[in-house]
Design a protein around this motif. Structure first.
Motif, PDB file in Angstrom:
ATOM      1  N   VAL A   1      -0.259  -6.729 -10.787  1.00 47.03           N
ATOM      2  CA  VAL A   1      -0.103  -5.406 -10.037  1.00 47.03           C
ATOM      3  C   VAL A   1       0.894  -4.480 -10.572  1.00 47.03           C
ATOM      4  O   VAL A   1       1.971  -4.971 -11.401  1.00 47.03           O
TER       5      VAL A   1
ATOM      6  N   ASN B   1       4.362  -3.975  -6.187  1.00 49.84           N
ATOM      7  CA  ASN B   1       3.029  -4.187  -5.654  1.00 49.84           C
ATOM      8  C   ASN B   1       2.798  -3.231  -4.254  1.00 49.84           C
ATOM      9  O   ASN B   1       2.540  -3.569  -3.216  1.00 49.84           O
ATOM     10  N   PRO B   2       2.426  -1.897  -4.726  1.00 50.90           N
ATOM     11  CA  PRO B   2       2.153  -1.054  -3.704  1.00 50.90           C
ATOM     12  C   PRO B   2       0.881  -1.184  -2.815  1.00 50.90           C
ATOM     13  O   PRO B   2       0.911  -0.892  -1.787  1.00 50.90           O
ATOM     14  N   LYS B   3      -0.045  -1.903  -3.452  1.00 50.78           N
ATOM     15  CA  LYS B   3      -1.260  -2.048  -2.811  1.00 50.78           C
ATOM     16  C   LYS B   3      -1.002  -3.394  -1.922  1.00 50.78           C
ATOM     17  O   LYS B   3      -2.061  -3.885  -1.195  1.00 50.78           O
ATOM     18  N   ASN B   4       0.014  -3.977  -1.827  1.00 46.08           N
ATOM     19  CA  ASN B   4       0.345  -5.312  -1.343  1.00 46.08           C
ATOM     20  C   ASN B   4      -0.811  -6.437  -1.462  1.00 46.08           C
ATOM     21  O   ASN B   4      -1.460  -6.818  -0.778  1.00 46.08           O
ATOM     22  N   ILE B   5      -0.963  -6.625  -2.770  1.00 46.87           N
ATOM     23  CA  ILE B   5      -1.911  -7.698  -3.277  1.00 46.87           C
ATOM     24  C   ILE B   5      -1.280  -9.035  -3.307  1.00 46.87           C
ATOM     25  O   ILE B   5      -0.315  -9.296  -4.061  1.00 46.87           O
ATOM     26  N   HIS B   6      -1.835 -10.005  -2.811  1.00 44.49           N
ATOM     27  CA  HIS B   6      -1.267 -11.281  -2.716  1.00 44.49           C
ATOM     28  C   HIS B   6      -2.381 -12.432  -2.940  1.00 44.49           C
ATOM     29  O   HIS B   6      -2.101 -13.414  -3.390  1.00 44.49           O
ATOM     30  N   ASP B   7      -3.693 -12.072  -2.392  1.00 44.50           N
ATOM     31  CA  ASP B   7      -4.698 -13.012  -2.302  1.00 44.50           C
ATOM     32  C   ASP B   7      -5.940 -12.368  -2.659  1.00 44.50           C
ATOM     33  O   ASP B   7      -6.149 -11.415  -2.886  1.00 44.50           O
TER      34      ASP B   7
ATOM     35  N   ASP C   1      -7.537  -9.718  -0.759  1.00 44.71           N
ATOM     36  CA  ASP C   1      -6.918  -8.332  -0.980  1.00 44.71           C
ATOM     37  C   ASP C   1      -7.775  -7.436  -1.824  1.00 44.71           C
ATOM     38  O   ASP C   1      -7.484  -6.361  -1.748  1.00 44.71           O
TER      39      ASP C   1
ATOM     40  N   GLN D   1     -10.200  -4.928  -0.477  1.00 43.43           N
ATOM     41  CA  GLN D   1      -9.793  -3.822   0.346  1.00 43.43           C
ATOM     42  C   GLN D   1     -10.386  -2.491  -0.102  1.00 43.43           C
ATOM     43  O   GLN D   1     -10.603  -2.385  -1.152  1.00 43.43           O
TER      44      GLN D   1
ATOM     45  N   ASP E   1      -5.749  -0.752 -10.010  1.00 41.74           N
ATOM     46  CA  ASP E   1      -4.652  -1.113  -9.250  1.00 41.74           C
ATOM     47  C   ASP E   1      -4.361  -2.725  -9.506  1.00 41.74           C
ATOM     48  O   ASP E   1      -3.055  -3.040  -9.479  1.00 41.74           O
TER      49      ASP E   1
END
Length: 350
Positions: free
Chosen positions: A137, A141-147, A150, A153, A222
């Motif tokens: 990312v 991690n501006p799009k808050n991607i963890h799993d 995500d 979205q 992204d």
């Protein structure tokens, strides 16, 4: 979707040309880091998928310093795993092959240029190194991607290669498929995830894992689904990269174990040299070099020694065996009538 795929193809072409020009500017594959590896009384042609070149740039010179490697020169060819396999099947000179996925070596068994028992000819089923599937990312991690969830979205653009040419793409899709399907026990759920991902979020389709990395570096997408070693390589460049090109990576709680096999080509003019080189890949020295290049070693002692190079926690690491093995996976998911191939075909006609 068809228009998006055409746009993606155009972008992939730009990425490919940029990558070629960059490679040309950095010198030939015979001189990694300015070290000539082509000269010698004997010769090995290495044909490999695109990603491990960074590792071989260290491993090959180290091999040439050993008694077994003295006087052995190398030529190298790197590209999308499936494309490279098809070239060797059609007669591209090769002594050693290293592909992203085992089916790309199986193709050569069927073509009669790799022995049926290739996987038993070296330790660890002839897999000298590997990786895991990671999510790269943008910095912060501006799009808050963890799993994996995500990535679905609204508005998230994902970069991953084309599974028709790239072994990396297969690994990238097997990871969320396994997570969503509980290791293949609920295949409909896994395929529903892949369908949503491809239909709504994959807009760039490079041919190889390396081209996908280049596309992401140049600002596309992204999220990049990728080998962990590619993610490590990108993050190491942060110190010298412009702010907009800096990245970080996350390991999803559930991801997939990547295994990249090697084999001797039985039409080799110097099988002894080819075998010596493959044997070296499993030595402690080479295993440490693979780890330093971001690839996960397979030697237990080196795994423990280099554990600090691979931060992050994985709750469940799915494997090819969990999904029934490559023959089943390739037939049911990636073959001409495979479920994931069908998803890509359907979306290309939209």
């Amino acid at each position: 979707m068809r228009q998006r795929l055409r746009q993606a193809s155009a972008l992939a072409l730009v990425v490919t040309l940029a990558a070629v020009l960059t490679a040309c500017g950095g010198g030939s594959t015979d001189t990694p880091g300015g070290v000539d590896i082509s000269s010698g009384d004997r010769h090995v042609n290495l044909v490999a998928y695109a990603v491990p070149k960074t590792g071989y740039d260290s491993v090959i010179p180290a091999f040439r310093e050993t008694p077994q490697g003295h006087g052995i020169g190398f030529s190298q060819s790197y590209g999308a795993s499936g494309d490279q396999s098809r070239k060797v099947a059609r007669g591209l000179p090769a002594d050693v092959v290293n592909f992203s996925v085992a089916p790309d070596i199986t193709r050569l068994v069927k073509a009669g240029v790799v022995d049926q028992d290739w996987a038993q000819q070296a330790p660890n089923d002839s897999v000298p190194f590997g990786s895991v599937v990671a999510l790269v990312v943008r910095a912060g991690n501006p799009k808050n991607i963890h799993d994996w969830s995500d990535l679905l979205q609204p508005g998230i653009s994902v970069v991953t290669p084309n599974p028709g040419s790239s072994g990396a793409a297969k690994w990238n899709l097997l990871a969320p498929y396994a997570a969503a399907s509980a290791g293949g026990t609920s295949p409909a759920a896994g395929l529903d995830y892949v369908r949503q991902l491809v239909r709504d979020h994959v807009q760039v389709l490079p041919k190889s894992g390396r081209e996908a990395t280049t596309a992401f570096e140049q600002g596309q997408g992204d999220v990049l689904i990728s080998y962990e070693n590619e993610a490590i390589m990108l993050s190491r460049h942060n110190a010298s990269a412009p702010a907009e090109q800096r990245v970080e990576y996350v390991l999803p709680p559930q991801t997939f174990k990547i295994e990249n096999p090697v084999a001797v080509v039985n039409t080799s003019q110097d099988k002894a040299a080819a075998r010596s080189f493959i044997d070296f890949l499993f030595t402690s020295e080479a295993q440490r070099l693979w780890a330093q290049a971001g690839f996960r070693p397979v030697d237990p002692a080196v795994i423990a020694e280099t554990a600090g190079l691979f931060p992050g926690h994985i709750d469940r690491l799915w494997t090819v065996d969990d999904l029934g093995g490559w023959p089943l996976i390739d037939t049911t998911l990636f073959g001409p009538n495979g479920a994931i191939s069908t998803i890509y075909d359907e979306e290309s006609r939209r």
